[in-house]
Design a protein around this motif. Structure first.
Motif, PDB file in Angstrom:
ATOM      1  N   LYS A  40     -20.610  -0.473  18.184  1.00 43.94           N
ATOM      2  CA  LYS A  40     -20.330   0.036  16.836  1.00 43.94           C
ATOM      3  C   LYS A  40     -18.828   0.026  16.617  1.00 43.94           C
ATOM      4  O   LYS A  40     -18.061   0.169  17.555  1.00 43.94           O
ATOM      5  CB  LYS A  40     -20.866   1.462  16.670  1.00 43.94           C
ATOM      6  CG  LYS A  40     -22.369   1.530  16.646  1.00 43.94           C
ATOM      7  CD  LYS A  40     -22.853   2.929  16.359  1.00 43.94           C
ATOM      8  CE  LYS A  40     -24.380   2.911  16.322  1.00 43.94           C
ATOM      9  NZ  LYS A  40     -24.928   4.212  16.026  1.00 43.94           N
ATOM     10  N   GLU A  42     -15.768   1.188  13.442  1.00 38.13           N
ATOM     11  CA  GLU A  42     -15.542   1.916  12.192  1.00 38.13           C
ATOM     12  C   GLU A  42     -15.260   0.936  11.069  1.00 38.13           C
ATOM     13  O   GLU A  42     -14.353   0.108  11.148  1.00 38.13           O
ATOM     14  CB  GLU A  42     -14.358   2.871  12.356  1.00 38.13           C
ATOM     15  CG  GLU A  42     -14.120   3.738  11.141  1.00 38.13           C
ATOM     16  CD  GLU A  42     -12.932   4.658  11.322  1.00 38.13           C
ATOM     17  OE1 GLU A  42     -12.147   4.763  10.377  1.00 38.13           O
ATOM     18  OE2 GLU A  42     -12.807   5.251  12.406  1.00 38.13           O
ATOM     19  N   LEU A  44     -15.500   0.417   6.540  1.00 38.28           N
ATOM     20  CA  LEU A  44     -14.929   1.055   5.356  1.00 38.28           C
ATOM     21  C   LEU A  44     -15.520   2.442   5.171  1.00 38.28           C
ATOM     22  O   LEU A  44     -16.657   2.704   5.574  1.00 38.28           O
ATOM     23  CB  LEU A  44     -15.186   0.181   4.132  1.00 38.28           C
ATOM     24  CG  LEU A  44     -14.589  -1.234   4.204  1.00 38.28           C
ATOM     25  CD1 LEU A  44     -15.008  -2.044   2.984  1.00 38.28           C
ATOM     26  CD2 LEU A  44     -13.083  -1.178   4.309  1.00 38.28           C
ATOM     27  N   LEU A  45     -14.773   3.326   4.580  1.00 43.89           N
ATOM     28  CA  LEU A  45     -15.190   4.707   4.318  1.00 43.89           C
ATOM     29  C   LEU A  45     -15.582   5.430   5.593  1.00 43.89           C
ATOM     30  O   LEU A  45     -16.455   6.299   5.609  1.00 43.89           O
ATOM     31  CB  LEU A  45     -16.347   4.734   3.308  1.00 43.89           C
ATOM     32  CG  LEU A  45     -16.087   4.043   1.968  1.00 43.89           C
ATOM     33  CD1 LEU A  45     -17.352   3.997   1.132  1.00 43.89           C
ATOM     34  CD2 LEU A  45     -14.962   4.732   1.220  1.00 43.89           C
ATOM     35  N   ASN A  46     -14.961   5.049   6.714  1.00 46.99           N
ATOM     36  CA  ASN A  46     -15.188   5.675   8.030  1.00 46.99           C
ATOM     37  C   ASN A  46     -16.635   5.616   8.496  1.00 46.99           C
ATOM     38  O   ASN A  46     -17.054   6.408   9.337  1.00 46.99           O
ATOM     39  CB  ASN A  46     -14.704   7.132   8.031  1.00 46.99           C
ATOM     40  CG  ASN A  46     -13.216   7.225   7.775  1.00 46.99           C
ATOM     41  OD1 ASN A  46     -12.458   6.340   8.176  1.00 46.99           O
ATOM     42  ND2 ASN A  46     -12.786   8.272   7.107  1.00 46.99           N
ATOM     43  N   ALA A  47     -17.420   4.707   7.959  1.00 49.95           N
ATOM     44  CA  ALA A  47     -18.820   4.574   8.376  1.00 49.95           C
ATOM     45  C   ALA A  47     -18.904   3.663   9.596  1.00 49.95           C
ATOM     46  O   ALA A  47     -18.243   2.632   9.655  1.00 49.95           O
ATOM     47  CB  ALA A  47     -19.647   3.983   7.240  1.00 49.95           C
ATOM     48  N   ASP A  48     -19.719   4.063  10.593  1.00 52.72           N
ATOM     49  CA  ASP A  48     -19.935   3.222  11.769  1.00 52.72           C
ATOM     50  C   ASP A  48     -20.821   2.042  11.399  1.00 52.72           C
ATOM     51  O   ASP A  48     -21.837   2.203  10.716  1.00 52.72           O
ATOM     52  CB  ASP A  48     -20.598   4.017  12.891  1.00 52.72           C
ATOM     53  CG  ASP A  48     -19.590   4.826  13.684  1.00 52.72           C
ATOM     54  OD1 ASP A  48     -18.380   4.606  13.508  1.00 52.72           O
ATOM     55  OD2 ASP A  48     -20.018   5.671  14.484  1.00 52.72           O
ATOM     56  N   GLN A 108     -13.445  -3.259  17.588  1.00 47.08           N
ATOM     57  CA  GLN A 108     -13.733  -1.854  17.314  1.00 47.08           C
ATOM     58  C   GLN A 108     -12.547  -1.190  16.620  1.00 47.08           C
ATOM     59  O   GLN A 108     -12.727  -0.341  15.748  1.00 47.08           O
ATOM     60  CB  GLN A 108     -14.060  -1.111  18.617  1.00 47.08           C
ATOM     61  CG  GLN A 108     -15.408  -1.477  19.190  1.00 47.08           C
ATOM     62  CD  GLN A 108     -15.642  -0.869  20.568  1.00 47.08           C
ATOM     63  OE1 GLN A 108     -14.707  -0.568  21.306  1.00 47.08           O
ATOM     64  NE2 GLN A 108     -16.911  -0.697  20.909  1.00 47.08           N
ATOM     65  N   GLN A 109     -11.341  -1.582  17.003  1.00 40.13           N
ATOM     66  CA  GLN A 109     -10.141  -0.971  16.433  1.00 40.13           C
ATOM     67  C   GLN A 109      -9.721  -1.598  15.099  1.00 40.13           C
ATOM     68  O   GLN A 109      -9.011  -0.965  14.321  1.00 40.13           O
ATOM     69  CB  GLN A 109      -8.984  -1.076  17.432  1.00 40.13           C
ATOM     70  CG  GLN A 109      -9.228  -0.299  18.700  1.00 40.13           C
ATOM     71  CD  GLN A 109      -8.257  -0.678  19.810  1.00 40.13           C
ATOM     72  OE1 GLN A 109      -7.388  -1.520  19.629  1.00 40.13           O
ATOM     73  NE2 GLN A 109      -8.440  -0.064  20.965  1.00 40.13           N
ATOM     74  N   ARG A 112     -12.235  -2.251  10.328  1.00 37.02           N
ATOM     75  CA  ARG A 112     -11.939  -1.668   9.010  1.00 37.02           C
ATOM     76  C   ARG A 112     -10.867  -2.481   8.288  1.00 37.02           C
ATOM     77  O   ARG A 112     -10.975  -2.758   7.099  1.00 37.02           O
ATOM     78  CB  ARG A 112     -11.486  -0.217   9.196  1.00 37.02           C
ATOM     79  CG  ARG A 112     -11.151   0.511   7.938  1.00 37.02           C
ATOM     80  CD  ARG A 112     -10.920   1.997   8.179  1.00 37.02           C
ATOM     81  NE  ARG A 112     -10.491   2.330   9.520  1.00 37.02           N
ATOM     82  CZ  ARG A 112      -9.215   2.553   9.868  1.00 37.02           C
ATOM     83  NH1 ARG A 112      -8.259   2.493   8.966  1.00 37.02           N
ATOM     84  NH2 ARG A 112      -8.905   2.855  11.113  1.00 37.02           N
ATOM     85  N   HIS A 113      -9.833  -2.911   9.011  1.00 38.38           N
ATOM     86  CA  HIS A 113      -8.740  -3.674   8.401  1.00 38.38           C
ATOM     87  C   HIS A 113      -9.217  -5.061   7.972  1.00 38.38           C
ATOM     88  O   HIS A 113      -8.819  -5.565   6.920  1.00 38.38           O
ATOM     89  CB  HIS A 113      -7.572  -3.798   9.371  1.00 38.38           C
ATOM     90  CG  HIS A 113      -7.073  -2.478   9.864  1.00 38.38           C
ATOM     91  ND1 HIS A 113      -6.549  -1.511   9.028  1.00 38.38           N
ATOM     92  CD2 HIS A 113      -7.050  -1.939  11.114  1.00 38.38           C
ATOM     93  CE1 HIS A 113      -6.209  -0.445   9.725  1.00 38.38           C
ATOM     94  NE2 HIS A 113      -6.505  -0.673  10.995  1.00 38.38           N
ATOM     95  N   ASN A 116     -11.231  -4.816   4.836  1.00 37.00           N
ATOM     96  CA  ASN A 116     -10.382  -4.476   3.688  1.00 37.00           C
ATOM     97  C   ASN A 116      -9.723  -5.697   3.076  1.00 37.00           C
ATOM     98  O   ASN A 116      -9.248  -5.639   1.950  1.00 37.00           O
ATOM     99  CB  ASN A 116      -9.290  -3.494   4.117  1.00 37.00           C
ATOM    100  CG  ASN A 116      -9.534  -2.113   3.556  1.00 37.00           C
ATOM    101  OD1 ASN A 116     -10.308  -1.942   2.617  1.00 37.00           O
ATOM    102  ND2 ASN A 116      -8.878  -1.136   4.138  1.00 37.00           N
TER     103      ASN A 116
END
Length: 195
Positions: A40, A42, A44-48, A108-109, A112-113, A116
């Motif tokens: 899993k 992270e 967008l919107l901190n959702a896994d 994993q890190q 999100r980026h 975006n």
């Protein structure tokens, strides 16, 4: 299998030891090792977001890039392709050393980026399969786009027979009106069309 690769696989099996986190799909002295990691990251919107990462380590790995396939029911095909491209870019920086765990940690890190970025889009079609591998004298991957298919059942049987005769593996994909054939096998068995 080289000792560093064997050690990397043992370490990965120990790290991803939860239920259904790790699975070896195939192991061969000539084709290398293919395995799957469920993890899993992270989004967008901190959702896994659940990710299925399939790695193909050719016999010459880590001196060549691994093949990487991304699958997630939470991401579009475009997003999966973008993630795959970013992972391969990252893998190029780690060439000549075991890198799979580093790549998993990196995604994993950074997922999100990546999501975006505007080029990943937000289409509705889900990612079903994408694979990339290094281009060398051994294993090749090619993607064919078909204009149409009249007798679907007969055509599928013919493609399966050709793939079997040429010792190729692959996937036939129907994406709406788009028909794709993904083939993987020895370079000598896949003829690359000239532009």
């Amino acid at each position: 299998m080289a000792d560093p690769v064997r050690e990397e696989l043992l370490a990965l099996a120990a790290i991803y030891c939860g239920p259904h986190e790790w699975e070896v799909l195939s192991r061969s002295e000539t084709d290398g090792t293919i395995f799957r990691i469920h993890t899993k990251a992270e989004g967008l919107l901190n959702a896994d977001i659940s990710l299925e990462l399939v790695f193909h380590l050719p016999v010459s790995y880590p001196l060549c890039l691994p093949g990487i396939s991304i699958n997630s029911k939470h991401l579009t095909r475009a997003q999966c392709v973008t993630i795959q491209e970013k992972l391969l870019e990252q893998a190029e920086k780690l060439l000549s050393e075991p890198m799979v765990h580093e790549l998993v940690l990196w995604i994993q890190q950074n997922l999100r980026h990546i999501l975006n970025q505007p080029e990943t889009g937000n289409g509705s079609e889900k990612c079903t399969f994408s694979m990339s591998t290094t281009v060398d004298d051994g294993l090749w991957v090619t993607l064919l786009h078909l204009d149409h298919m009249r007798a679907r059942t007969k055509y599928i049987k013919t493609v399966e027979k050709w793939a079997s005769d040429l010792s190729l593996t692959g996937r036939l994909m129907f994406l709406g009106k788009i028909i794709l054939i993904l083939l993987q096998g020895e370079r000598n068995n896949i003829k690359v069309p000239k532009s």
